[in-house]
Design a protein around this motif. Structure first.
Motif, PDB file in Angstrom:
ATOM      1  N   UNK A   1       0.816  -1.213   0.000  1.00 34.81           N
ATOM      2  CA  UNK A   1       0.000   0.000   0.000  1.00 34.81           C
ATOM      3  C   UNK A   1       0.855   1.271   0.000  1.00 34.81           C
ATOM      4  N   UNK A   2       1.840   1.325   0.897  1.00 36.93           N
ATOM      5  CA  UNK A   2       2.660   2.537   0.992  1.00 36.93           C
ATOM      6  C   UNK A   2       3.481   2.747  -0.278  1.00 36.93           C
ATOM      7  N   UNK A   3       4.102   1.675  -0.762  1.00 38.41           N
ATOM      8  CA  UNK A   3       4.937   1.774  -1.969  1.00 38.41           C
ATOM      9  C   UNK A   3       4.100   2.189  -3.167  1.00 38.41           C
ATOM     10  N   UNK A   4       2.948   1.575  -3.321  1.00 37.73           N
ATOM     11  CA  UNK A   4       2.079   1.889  -4.461  1.00 37.73           C
ATOM     12  C   UNK A   4       1.588   3.330  -4.399  1.00 37.73           C
ATOM     13  N   UNK A   5       1.259   3.781  -3.209  1.00 36.56           N
ATOM     14  CA  UNK A   5       0.797   5.164  -3.083  1.00 36.56           C
ATOM     15  C   UNK A   5       1.898   6.133  -3.487  1.00 36.56           C
ATOM     16  N   UNK A   6       3.144   5.810  -3.112  1.00 32.17           N
ATOM     17  CA  UNK A   6       4.275   6.634  -3.533  1.00 32.17           C
ATOM     18  C   UNK A   6       4.405   6.653  -5.049  1.00 32.17           C
ATOM     19  N   UNK A   7       4.344   5.480  -5.660  1.00 32.34           N
ATOM     20  CA  UNK A   7       4.566   5.365  -7.103  1.00 32.34           C
ATOM     21  C   UNK A   7       3.420   5.953  -7.915  1.00 32.34           C
ATOM     22  N   UNK A   8       2.204   5.880  -7.376  1.00 33.41           N
ATOM     23  CA  UNK A   8       1.047   6.380  -8.120  1.00 33.41           C
ATOM     24  C   UNK A   8       0.936   7.899  -8.023  1.00 33.41           C
ATOM     25  N   UNK A   9       1.138   8.444  -6.821  1.00 32.65           N
ATOM     26  CA  UNK A   9       0.823   9.860  -6.612  1.00 32.65           C
ATOM     27  C   UNK A   9       2.024  10.796  -6.647  1.00 32.65           C
ATOM     28  N   UNK A  10       3.190  10.283  -6.270  1.00 35.62           N
ATOM     29  CA  UNK A  10       4.327  11.191  -6.194  1.00 35.62           C
ATOM     30  C   UNK A  10       5.203  11.153  -7.438  1.00 35.62           C
ATOM     31  N   UNK A  11       4.891  10.246  -8.329  1.00 30.82           N
ATOM     32  CA  UNK A  11       5.762  10.018  -9.481  1.00 30.82           C
ATOM     33  C   UNK A  11       5.738  11.201 -10.443  1.00 30.82           C
ATOM     34  N   UNK A  12       6.942  11.619 -10.883  1.00 32.49           N
ATOM     35  CA  UNK A  12       7.060  12.684 -11.884  1.00 32.49           C
ATOM     36  C   UNK A  12       8.398  12.492 -12.597  1.00 32.49           C
TER      37      UNK A  12
ATOM     38  N   UNK B   1      14.824   7.762  -7.276  1.00 34.57           N
ATOM     39  CA  UNK B   1      14.178   7.163  -6.094  1.00 34.57           C
ATOM     40  C   UNK B   1      13.109   6.154  -6.515  1.00 34.57           C
ATOM     41  N   UNK B   2      12.270   6.551  -7.468  1.00 30.32           N
ATOM     42  CA  UNK B   2      11.206   5.662  -7.925  1.00 30.32           C
ATOM     43  C   UNK B   2      11.777   4.439  -8.642  1.00 30.32           C
ATOM     44  N   UNK B   3      12.822   4.658  -9.452  1.00 29.56           N
ATOM     45  CA  UNK B   3      13.425   3.537 -10.176  1.00 29.56           C
ATOM     46  C   UNK B   3      14.076   2.556  -9.199  1.00 29.56           C
ATOM     47  N   UNK B   4      14.622   3.085  -8.114  1.00 30.18           N
ATOM     48  CA  UNK B   4      15.264   2.219  -7.123  1.00 30.18           C
ATOM     49  C   UNK B   4      14.222   1.353  -6.412  1.00 30.18           C
TER      50      UNK B   4
END
Length: 631
Positions: free
Chosen positions: A128-139, A147-150
């Motif tokens: 849940x936490x990881x997905x929320x980061x990748x879905x909403x904070x991704x740019x 950070x996202x690629x890692x």
């Protein structure tokens, strides 16, 4: 009200106002599934082609057609497709990385119309936490790209890529369709209505409008012996006795033993070919004899019911007492009877069950009412179901609104009261629920009404003058088999009649529609599913393989999103294994039914109207608080 409470109200008001301005979610309409689980499951997973459309929109310039097809099937069947791919090739780290990135793009795109809170609730707990980061904070343009690629690289290194991809696939399925409408007839003909029910019970948001074939299963569990006899006969007729035995745990030993010793092989009662597996000779013989046994038991039980309910006005269906020397006179015409299996009939008292027949029905009724899985499915049908549903300016109904020839609502008297139109359907629905709540009552009025809904002239689910089961079995002249339809089925081609019906259900908007199932659209004969200048949409297009030679397609479904309505016509489904192996999707063609001039928002929906009332109440609370503070 203190300041903290006031701030909470203000925050809630802001939140509701924001939700009202989101795009309307996509509704998915599906009907007349008739136990065809594989086709239903595929349509459910691909959102009637919605996922394919999104994949092609997002990756048309980046991926080949073959790569997009593979990505689609990875979303439809993640576990099976991954297993197939791993069996055929060594999947590189780069493949895992790119696939996860592609799926994240689709999830972001599909979830963009929902609130963050709604998306968060849908996320699997594991990630849940990881997905929320990748879905909403991704740019892509920020310094956080590394950070996202890692995150993705670490998921792959830890051996979690397969589970992560699977979760992303199911998230996509979840976000593509906001709400599912099942417009009746989950049961009968096809082999796996139980699997359809299991899928529906796990679905995130849905409603069901009962069909006539659903109602006899509800009736059987509710104590109707006549409905029970119909269920057994139809299962035998379509070679689906294993549904009762294996899926629902019904012991048919007594019925089989009685049928074997009482009835002979009669080719006219041979079960229809099962499209999913070949029946053994023993299974065919048992189904043949059980169908004869239940056809006779059904005639007897229905005769008893008709006699105790003269208000049903169905005396014309009392036929056993009119049989004379193997002939039957109806409408002043005498016919010779064929394929007869009247061994257990006492012609002096033809509607009385023999002692052995009585014991069999009593045993089967007890089993139906105590079968755990069957009762869970029927309870879910009651919980999520209704006879009709006004939803987002549309009237959803499986069968019909009984009409007279002149287009007025057909009136019928039950229990000394007159009902027609909406009041008739409300009466039927209340009675169905009452019968289900009192299953120990087996010959009470509400239980008998459930059977009436299966075959009564003024039933909104049947929609015909008479059900000619007896004639189809025992009279060869086809003119006796014709079942005259209610005028509704002709009058629904008229937009004025459709608007009259919509008005009666308080749906007076110019963009309102009636969405029907029940009657297969004969596309091969030029019939259109869109009628009455778009006011009527019929989506029974032949999920059941038994109908596909008539309809020419493998089913209709309907999609209704913020841009309008689209009708999808589907080619017949092959089989799941072949589809996954070859990325062989159900080919669907879409037809625009109603395109919105202005994009629909949540505020334009049924749920939106409820939220608007909530905002009005919140505003009133705040105004009262401000006024009292001023005083």
């Amino acid at each position: 009200m203190n300041e903290s409470q006031s701030n909470e109200l203000i925050a809630e008001l802001i939140n509701l106002e924001a939700i009202l301005n989101l795009p309307k979610g996509t509704e998915h309409f599906i009907s007349d599934l008739h136990g065809e689980f594989d086709a239903f499951n595929h349509i459910l997973r691909n959102g009637s082609g919605s996922i394919r459309t999104k994949v092609h929109t997002l990756f048309d310039q980046e991926l080949s057609v073959e790569q997009m097809d593979e990505l689609c099937f990875l979303i439809y069947y993640p576990e099976e497709k991954l297993h197939s791919l791993k069996r055929c090739q060594q999947l590189s780290k780069n493949w895992w990385f790119e696939t996860i990135e592609h799926l994240l793009v689709i999830v972001r795109f599909s979830s963009s119309k929902y609130t963050r809170s709604k998306v968060r609730k849908a996320l699997p707990k594991t990630y849940a936490y990881i997905l929320e980061e990748l879905i909403y904070q991704y740019d892509e343009d920020t310094d956080k790209k590394a950070y996202y690629r890692q995150i993705i690289k670490k998921i792959i290194e830890l051996g979690e890529a397969e589970r992560f991809i699977t979760d992303l696939a199911y998230l996509t399925q979840r976000f593509v369709i906001d709400h599912l409408h099942v417009i009746g007839d989950i049961y009968d003909r096809g082999p796996h209505p139980d699997k359809i029910m299991d899928s529906l019970m796990d679905y995130h948001s849905l409603d069901i409008q009962w069909g006539n074939h659903d109602i006899i299963w509800l009736g059987a569990v509710s104590g109707s012996k006549a409905c029970l006899a119909n269920v057994l006969r139809i299962c035998a007729r379509y070679g689906n006795l294993d549904l009762l035995e294996d899926a629902y745990g019904i012991d048919l030993h007594l019925l089989k033993s009685f049928s074997r010793k009482t009835y002979q092989e009669n080719i006219h009662f041979k079960p229809k070919e099962n499209p999913y597996r070949s029946l053994t000779i023993w299974e065919i013989t048992d189904a043949m004899k059980i169908q004869q046994a239940m056809a006779i038991i059904q005639e007897k039980l229905e005769g008893q019911l008709i006699r105790r309910r003269p208000e049903f006005q169905m005396d014309h269906r009392l036929l056993l007492d009119k049989v004379n020397n193997n002939t039957l006179t109806i409408h002043n015409q005498t016919y010779s009877l064929v394929n007869t299996c009247f061994q257990t009939i006492d012609w002096k008292d033809p509607y009385t069950l023999t002692l052995e027949e009585e014991l069999i029905i009593t045993d089967l009724m007890r089993q139906f009412q105590h079968a755990q899985k069957l009762n869970q499915h029927m309870a879910f049908l009651i919980e999520k179901g209704s006879l009709y549903l006004p939803y987002n300016h549309n009237l959803l109904i499986h069968g019909c609104i009984p009409l007279n020839e002149d287009g007025t609502f057909q009136s019928v008297i039950f229990d000394g009261k007159t009902f027609s139109g909406k009041s008739l359907l409300d009466f039927f629905e209340t009675t169905i629920k009452q019968a289900f709540d009192q299953p120990w009552q087996t010959e009470d009025f509400s239980t008998d009404i459930v059977w009436y809904l299966w075959c009564g002239e003024s039933s909104s689910l049947f929609g015909k003058k008479a059900m000619k089961t007896f004639e189809r079995y025992f009279i060869k002249e086809s003119e006796t088999h014709v079942e005259e339809k209610n005028p509704y089925y002709e009058l629904r081609n008229c937009s004025e009649i459709c608007q009259q019906i919509l008005n009666a259900f308080d749906l007076k908007e110019t963009d309102a529609h009636i969405i029907n199932g029940h009657t297969p659209v004969k596309l091969l004969k030029g019939e259109s599913p869109i009628k009455a200048d778009g006011k009527m949409i019929v989506i029974d297009g032949g999920f059941s393989r038994a109908y596909q030679k008539v309809t020419g397609i493998g089913g209709y479904t309907l999609l209704y999103n913020s841009f309008g309505m689209q009708l999808a016509a589907h080619k017949p489904f092959s089989d799941k294994e072949t589809a996954i192996e070859k990325n062989d999707d159900i080919i669907s063609t879409r037809q625009i039914v109603d395109r919105q001039l202005k994009r629909l928002k949540v505020r334009d929906t049924t749920i939106g109207h409820s939220l608007i009332k909530d905002t009005e109440r919140l505003k009133q609370h705040l105004e009262n608080h401000d006024h009292s503070s001023y005083l």
